[in-house]
Design an enzyme around this catalytic site. Sequence first.
Site, PDB file in Angstrom:
ATOM      1  N   LYS A  14     -15.585 -10.336  33.954  1.00  0.00           N
ATOM      2  CA  LYS A  14     -15.941  -8.959  34.326  1.00  0.00           C
ATOM      3  C   LYS A  14     -16.111  -8.079  33.080  1.00  0.00           C
ATOM      4  O   LYS A  14     -17.119  -7.393  32.936  1.00  0.00           O
ATOM      5  CB  LYS A  14     -14.862  -8.358  35.257  1.00  0.00           C
ATOM      6  CG  LYS A  14     -14.690  -9.147  36.561  1.00  0.00           C
ATOM      7  CD  LYS A  14     -13.654  -8.525  37.480  1.00  0.00           C
ATOM      8  CE  LYS A  14     -12.223  -8.568  36.951  1.00  0.00           C
ATOM      9  NZ  LYS A  14     -11.655  -9.930  36.810  1.00  0.00           N
ATOM     10  N   ARG A  89      -9.048  -3.667  44.131  1.00  0.00           N
ATOM     11  CA  ARG A  89      -8.460  -5.005  44.231  1.00  0.00           C
ATOM     12  C   ARG A  89      -7.755  -5.224  45.557  1.00  0.00           C
ATOM     13  O   ARG A  89      -7.189  -6.309  45.759  1.00  0.00           O
ATOM     14  CB  ARG A  89      -7.447  -5.191  43.111  1.00  0.00           C
ATOM     15  CG  ARG A  89      -7.960  -5.926  41.873  1.00  0.00           C
ATOM     16  CD  ARG A  89      -6.849  -5.865  40.848  1.00  0.00           C
ATOM     17  NE  ARG A  89      -6.814  -6.939  39.916  1.00  0.00           N
ATOM     18  CZ  ARG A  89      -7.321  -6.899  38.679  1.00  0.00           C
ATOM     19  NH1 ARG A  89      -7.992  -5.864  38.278  1.00  0.00           N
ATOM     20  NH2 ARG A  89      -7.151  -7.912  37.866  1.00  0.00           N
ATOM     21  N   ARG A 123      -8.443 -16.449  25.658  1.00  0.00           N
ATOM     22  CA  ARG A 123      -9.014 -15.102  25.454  1.00  0.00           C
ATOM     23  C   ARG A 123      -8.337 -14.354  24.315  1.00  0.00           C
ATOM     24  O   ARG A 123      -7.122 -14.388  24.184  1.00  0.00           O
ATOM     25  CB  ARG A 123      -8.885 -14.300  26.753  1.00  0.00           C
ATOM     26  CG  ARG A 123      -9.187 -12.805  26.571  1.00  0.00           C
ATOM     27  CD  ARG A 123      -9.496 -12.098  27.866  1.00  0.00           C
ATOM     28  NE  ARG A 123      -8.389 -12.077  28.807  1.00  0.00           N
ATOM     29  CZ  ARG A 123      -8.491 -11.592  30.035  1.00  0.00           C
ATOM     30  NH1 ARG A 123      -9.633 -11.114  30.486  1.00  0.00           N
ATOM     31  NH2 ARG A 123      -7.447 -11.607  30.836  1.00  0.00           N
ATOM     32  N   ARG A 157      -3.460 -10.607  24.938  1.00  0.00           N
ATOM     33  CA  ARG A 157      -2.700  -9.887  25.954  1.00  0.00           C
ATOM     34  C   ARG A 157      -1.414 -10.625  26.303  1.00  0.00           C
ATOM     35  O   ARG A 157      -1.412 -11.847  26.422  1.00  0.00           O
ATOM     36  CB  ARG A 157      -3.551  -9.731  27.220  1.00  0.00           C
ATOM     37  CG  ARG A 157      -4.477  -8.544  27.144  1.00  0.00           C
ATOM     38  CD  ARG A 157      -5.499  -8.530  28.241  1.00  0.00           C
ATOM     39  NE  ARG A 157      -4.937  -8.737  29.573  1.00  0.00           N
ATOM     40  CZ  ARG A 157      -5.653  -8.719  30.680  1.00  0.00           C
ATOM     41  NH1 ARG A 157      -6.958  -8.487  30.614  1.00  0.00           N
ATOM     42  NH2 ARG A 157      -5.092  -8.918  31.848  1.00  0.00           N
ATOM     43  N   ARG A 168      -1.298 -14.287  38.919  1.00  0.00           N
ATOM     44  CA  ARG A 168      -2.459 -13.398  39.071  1.00  0.00           C
ATOM     45  C   ARG A 168      -3.503 -14.013  39.993  1.00  0.00           C
ATOM     46  O   ARG A 168      -4.141 -13.321  40.783  1.00  0.00           O
ATOM     47  CB  ARG A 168      -3.060 -13.093  37.694  1.00  0.00           C
ATOM     48  CG  ARG A 168      -2.221 -12.079  36.921  1.00  0.00           C
ATOM     49  CD  ARG A 168      -2.413 -12.163  35.429  1.00  0.00           C
ATOM     50  NE  ARG A 168      -3.742 -11.796  34.981  1.00  0.00           N
ATOM     51  CZ  ARG A 168      -4.206 -12.054  33.759  1.00  0.00           C
ATOM     52  NH1 ARG A 168      -3.451 -12.680  32.879  1.00  0.00           N
ATOM     53  NH2 ARG A 168      -5.417 -11.688  33.433  1.00  0.00           N
TER      54      ARG A 168
HETATM   55  P1  ADP Z   1     -12.184 -10.629  33.166  1.00  0.00           P
HETATM   56  O1  ADP Z   1     -12.509  -9.248  32.641  1.00  0.00           O
HETATM   57  O2  ADP Z   1     -12.872 -10.935  34.455  1.00  0.00           O
HETATM   58  O3  ADP Z   1     -10.718 -10.898  33.212  1.00  0.00           O
HETATM   59  P2  ADP Z   1     -13.232 -11.559  30.572  1.00  0.00           P
HETATM   60  O4  ADP Z   1     -14.581 -10.962  30.474  1.00  0.00           O
HETATM   61  O5  ADP Z   1     -12.150 -10.961  29.769  1.00  0.00           O
HETATM   62  O6  ADP Z   1     -12.796 -11.675  32.142  1.00  0.00           O
HETATM   63  O7  ADP Z   1     -13.367 -13.120  30.231  1.00  0.00           O
HETATM   64  C1  ADP Z   1     -12.238 -13.981  30.214  1.00  0.00           C
HETATM   65  C2  ADP Z   1     -12.374 -14.978  29.053  1.00  0.00           C
HETATM   66  O8  ADP Z   1     -13.425 -15.904  29.363  1.00  0.00           O
HETATM   67  C3  ADP Z   1     -12.740 -14.340  27.731  1.00  0.00           C
HETATM   68  O9  ADP Z   1     -12.091 -15.042  26.699  1.00  0.00           O
HETATM   69  C4  ADP Z   1     -14.262 -14.511  27.647  1.00  0.00           C
HETATM   70  O10 ADP Z   1     -14.715 -14.612  26.295  1.00  0.00           O
HETATM   71  C5  ADP Z   1     -14.471 -15.818  28.394  1.00  0.00           C
HETATM   72  N1  ADP Z   1     -15.742 -15.851  29.155  1.00  0.00           N
HETATM   73  C6  ADP Z   1     -16.338 -14.833  29.815  1.00  0.00           C
HETATM   74  N2  ADP Z   1     -17.464 -15.250  30.432  1.00  0.00           N
HETATM   75  C7  ADP Z   1     -17.577 -16.595  30.168  1.00  0.00           C
HETATM   76  C8  ADP Z   1     -18.537 -17.605  30.526  1.00  0.00           C
HETATM   77  N3  ADP Z   1     -19.612 -17.341  31.298  1.00  0.00           N
HETATM   78  N4  ADP Z   1     -18.298 -18.862  30.082  1.00  0.00           N
HETATM   79  C9  ADP Z   1     -17.224 -19.155  29.309  1.00  0.00           C
HETATM   80  N5  ADP Z   1     -16.291 -18.236  28.931  1.00  0.00           N
HETATM   81  C10 ADP Z   1     -16.461 -16.969  29.362  1.00  0.00           C
HETATM   82  P1  ADP Z   2      -7.949  -9.430  34.588  1.00  0.00           P
HETATM   83  O1  ADP Z   2      -9.319  -8.863  34.766  1.00  0.00           O
HETATM   84  O2  ADP Z   2      -7.836 -10.375  33.463  1.00  0.00           O
HETATM   85  O3  ADP Z   2      -7.359  -9.943  35.848  1.00  0.00           O
HETATM   86  P2  ADP Z   2      -6.983  -6.685  34.359  1.00  0.00           P
HETATM   87  O4  ADP Z   2      -7.024  -6.165  32.989  1.00  0.00           O
HETATM   88  O5  ADP Z   2      -8.033  -6.238  35.302  1.00  0.00           O
HETATM   89  O6  ADP Z   2      -6.944  -8.265  34.217  1.00  0.00           O
HETATM   90  O7  ADP Z   2      -5.585  -6.381  35.029  1.00  0.00           O
HETATM   91  C1  ADP Z   2      -4.372  -6.666  34.381  1.00  0.00           C
HETATM   92  C2  ADP Z   2      -3.216  -6.312  35.299  1.00  0.00           C
HETATM   93  O8  ADP Z   2      -3.237  -4.901  35.573  1.00  0.00           O
HETATM   94  C3  ADP Z   2      -3.260  -6.969  36.662  1.00  0.00           C
HETATM   95  O9  ADP Z   2      -2.632  -8.240  36.664  1.00  0.00           O
HETATM   96  C4  ADP Z   2      -2.474  -5.972  37.529  1.00  0.00           C
HETATM   97  O10 ADP Z   2      -1.070  -6.074  37.316  1.00  0.00           O
HETATM   98  C5  ADP Z   2      -2.919  -4.635  36.929  1.00  0.00           C
HETATM   99  N1  ADP Z   2      -4.114  -4.066  37.608  1.00  0.00           N
HETATM  100  C6  ADP Z   2      -5.329  -3.830  37.042  1.00  0.00           C
HETATM  101  N2  ADP Z   2      -6.175  -3.288  37.932  1.00  0.00           N
HETATM  102  C7  ADP Z   2      -5.492  -3.182  39.092  1.00  0.00           C
HETATM  103  C8  ADP Z   2      -5.825  -2.716  40.399  1.00  0.00           C
HETATM  104  N3  ADP Z   2      -7.051  -2.238  40.690  1.00  0.00           N
HETATM  105  N4  ADP Z   2      -4.856  -2.776  41.358  1.00  0.00           N
HETATM  106  C9  ADP Z   2      -3.612  -3.233  41.085  1.00  0.00           C
HETATM  107  N5  ADP Z   2      -3.241  -3.700  39.885  1.00  0.00           N
HETATM  108  C10 ADP Z   2      -4.167  -3.678  38.888  1.00  0.00           C
END
Ligand code: ADP
Ligand code: ADP
Length: 211
Positions: A14, A89, A123, A157, A168
Site C-alpha cells: 500500500k 480497517r 522491509r 519498524r 497482524r
Molecule cells: P504496506 O504499506 O501494505 O504494509 P509496503 O508498501 O510497506 O506495504 O510494502 C511492504 C514491503 O514489501 C516493503 O519492503 C516493500 O519494499 C515490499 N514490496 C512492496 N510491493 C512489492 C512487490 N510488488 N513485490 C515485492 N516486494 C514488494
Molecule cells: P501495515 O500497512 O504494514 O499493516 P500500518 O502502518 O498500516 O501497517 O499499521 C501499523 C499498526 O498501526 C497496525 O498494526 C495497527 O495496530 C495500527 N493501525 C494503523 N491503521 C489502523 C486502523 N485504520 N485501525 C486500527 N489500527 C490501525
Amino acid sequence: MASIVLFGPPGAGKGTQAVAIMRKTGLPQVSTGDMLRAALAAGSALGLEAKSYMEAGALVPDSVIIGLIDERMQQEDAKNGVLFDGFPRTIAQAEALENIEEIKVVVSIEVPDERIVERICGRYSCSDCGAVYHEKFNPTSVPDVCDSCAGRQMNRRADDNEDTVRSRLQAYHNQTAPLAEWYSNKGILLRVNGDQQIEDVASEIISGIGG
Ligand code: ADP
Ligand code: ADP
Ligand code: ZN
C-alpha cells in the site's frame, strides 16, 4: 473531489503504491499507521494509547482512529480528497468514513498470506523521507543510501517481526478482510494483483482508476 482508499493486508504494498498514485492524482497520502507512529514518537497521549495495540499487532480502537481521521480531514490540503492508506480497517471505520468523505474507488491489493511474512521481515525505510525499501525485492541502489533523498539513516519498524506479523495477519482476516465484500457490494472495489513486480502493480492500479 472524492478520495481513494488503498486496501490490503499488511505488507501488500500500500505504502509503495501510494507514491505512484500520489504522483498521478496529486492527492495527499493519509496513512493512519504513519500518523500513529508519529504520535508515538512525539510521546502524545494518543501515541501512548495506541502503543500496546501496535506492539501486539492488534488494531487500535475504532474511536481513536476515527477521531484522528476526523481531525485530519479538516486540514486545508484534504479538501480536494486524499489517498487513504491503511484506513478504514473495520466496518465501523468505513461506516464512520461515509459521514466524513466520499470514496470513489477502493483499490484492493491482493497478496497471498505466504508472501506477507517475507515482505514484512525484509522491509526497511528511510528515516528522512519515509521511502520504503526491501532487502531482496526493492533495495536501495547504493547500500543504505536513500534513492529519493540521499538520506543515510535507514529504519526498521518495531512491529515488523515474524510474531507480530502473524497477529497482524489474523487481525486482517478477522476484522479487515470483510470490508472487501462491503465495498464490493457498493460497486467501488477494484481488485489488483499485488503479487507481481512493483511497476506492474502500479500500471494495473493507474489504468484501473482511470489514469
Ligand atoms: P504496506 O504499506 O501494505 O504494509 P509496503 O508498501 O510497506 O506495504 O510494502 C511492504 C514491503 O514489501 C516493503 O519492503 C516493500 O519494499 C515490499 N514490496 C512492496 N510491493 C512489492 C512487490 N510488488 N513485490 C515485492 N516486494 C514488494
Ligand atoms: P501495515 O500497512 O504494514 O499493516 P500500518 O502502518 O498500516 O501497517 O499499521 C501499523 C499498526 O498501526 C497496525 O498494526 C495497527 O495496530 C495500527 N493501525 C494503523 N491503521 C489502523 C486502523 N485504520 N485501525 C486500527 N489500527 C490501525
Ligand atoms: Zn529518503
